[in-house]
Design an enzyme around this catalytic site. Structure first.
Site, PDB file in Angstrom:
ATOM      1  N   CYS A   1     -45.917  55.519 -23.307  1.00 33.71           N
ATOM      2  CA  CYS A   1     -47.344  55.484 -22.987  1.00 33.71           C
ATOM      3  C   CYS A   1     -48.002  56.815 -23.389  1.00 33.71           C
ATOM      4  CB  CYS A   1     -47.562  55.126 -21.523  1.00 33.71           C
ATOM      5  SG  CYS A   1     -49.262  54.642 -21.133  1.00 33.71           S
TER       6      CYS A   1
ATOM      7  N   GLU B   1     -40.628  49.122 -19.607  1.00 32.54           N
ATOM      8  CA  GLU B   1     -40.163  48.781 -18.260  1.00 32.54           C
ATOM      9  C   GLU B   1     -40.927  47.596 -17.663  1.00 32.54           C
ATOM     10  OE1 GLU B   1     -43.602  51.537 -17.461  1.00 32.54           O
ATOM     11  OE2 GLU B   1     -42.059  51.307 -19.000  1.00 32.54           O
TER      12      GLU B   1
ATOM     13  N   HIS C   1     -45.349  49.627 -22.433  1.00 33.66           N
ATOM     14  CA  HIS C   1     -44.456  49.917 -21.307  1.00 33.66           C
ATOM     15  C   HIS C   1     -43.206  49.037 -21.412  1.00 33.66           C
ATOM     16  CE1 HIS C   1     -47.123  52.451 -18.815  1.00 33.66           C
ATOM     17  NE2 HIS C   1     -48.089  51.771 -19.399  1.00 33.66           N
TER      18      HIS C   1
END
Length: 213
Positions: free
Chosen positions: A82, A195, A193
């Protein structure tokens, strides 16, 4: 064997750490201790929020010099996520203009506010949600991930890199082709992202854990 997630007060630290723990048996450590970061086998540089705040906190926690040293030496794999991607560039237009770490040549630009989709509907800024990514250059972190796979984004600014060979992922939003995966040597960085990007996001993190530049 330790993966250090740099804690300078900005970023989705524990979500990133949990996702890494899901794909590896290595020790995952969220830390701002310089010796722990230096001793780690891999390093993750996250980031979330405004670039000025991220760069400021990196300086305030006295980790800026260490990160610059890691980037200069390229002695271990480093993953930016990010704003951690944006920080690697020369300069960002955000907050009236902020100098970044200058590891990769290029700028961080703001999405135009008047963008439209192919049906003429206005596109929202920030760009938030799932978008497909093309892979203009091959990279080990794409192993097992098909071109056109979708990843999750939340951002109002995007990277425009200057060197095509350093661009490993692009996505289209309106009339902008954003460089959402960039890197060189032992460093790779993404705007999205991983995750939060389900199976393909976890696969990218697993590839990072296994990557030997």
């Amino acid at each position: 064997m330790t993966i250090a997630v740099i804690d300078y007060g900005m970023g989705n630290l524990h979500s990133v750490a949990k996702a890494l723990e899901h794909v590896t048996h290595e020790n995952v450590l969220v830390t701002r201790d310089a010796r722990s970061i230096q001793g780690a086998t891999r390093v993750v540089l996250p980031g979330q929020g405004a670039i000025r705040d991220c760069m400021g906190e990196l300086e305030r926690t006295e980790l800026s010099g260490l990160v610059r040293e890691l980037l200069a030496n390229q002695s271990k794999p480093l993953l930016g996520i990010c704003v951690g991607q944006q920080m690697l560039m020369d300069h960002s237009d955000e907050n009236g203009g902020v100098d970044c770490l200058g590891f990769l040549s290029g700028q961080v630009r703001k999405f135009p506010l008047d963008m439209q989709d192919t049906q003429g509907a206005r596109l929202k800024v920030p760009h938030m949600g799932w978008n497909l990514i093309q892979q203009p250059n091959a990279h080990p972190l794409w192993n097992g991930i098909e071109p056109g796979a979708h990843f999750y984004f939340v951002h109002s600014y995007y990277v425009a890199a200057e060197q095509d060979e350093q661009v490993f992922g692009t996505t289209e939003y309106g009339n902008v082709s954003a460089h959402v995966a960039v890197g060189r040597d032992a460093t790779f960085a993404v705007q999205f992202h991983p995750e939060k990007s389900a199976r393909d996001g976890l696969r990218l993190l697993e590839n990072f854990v296994q990557w030997t530049p």
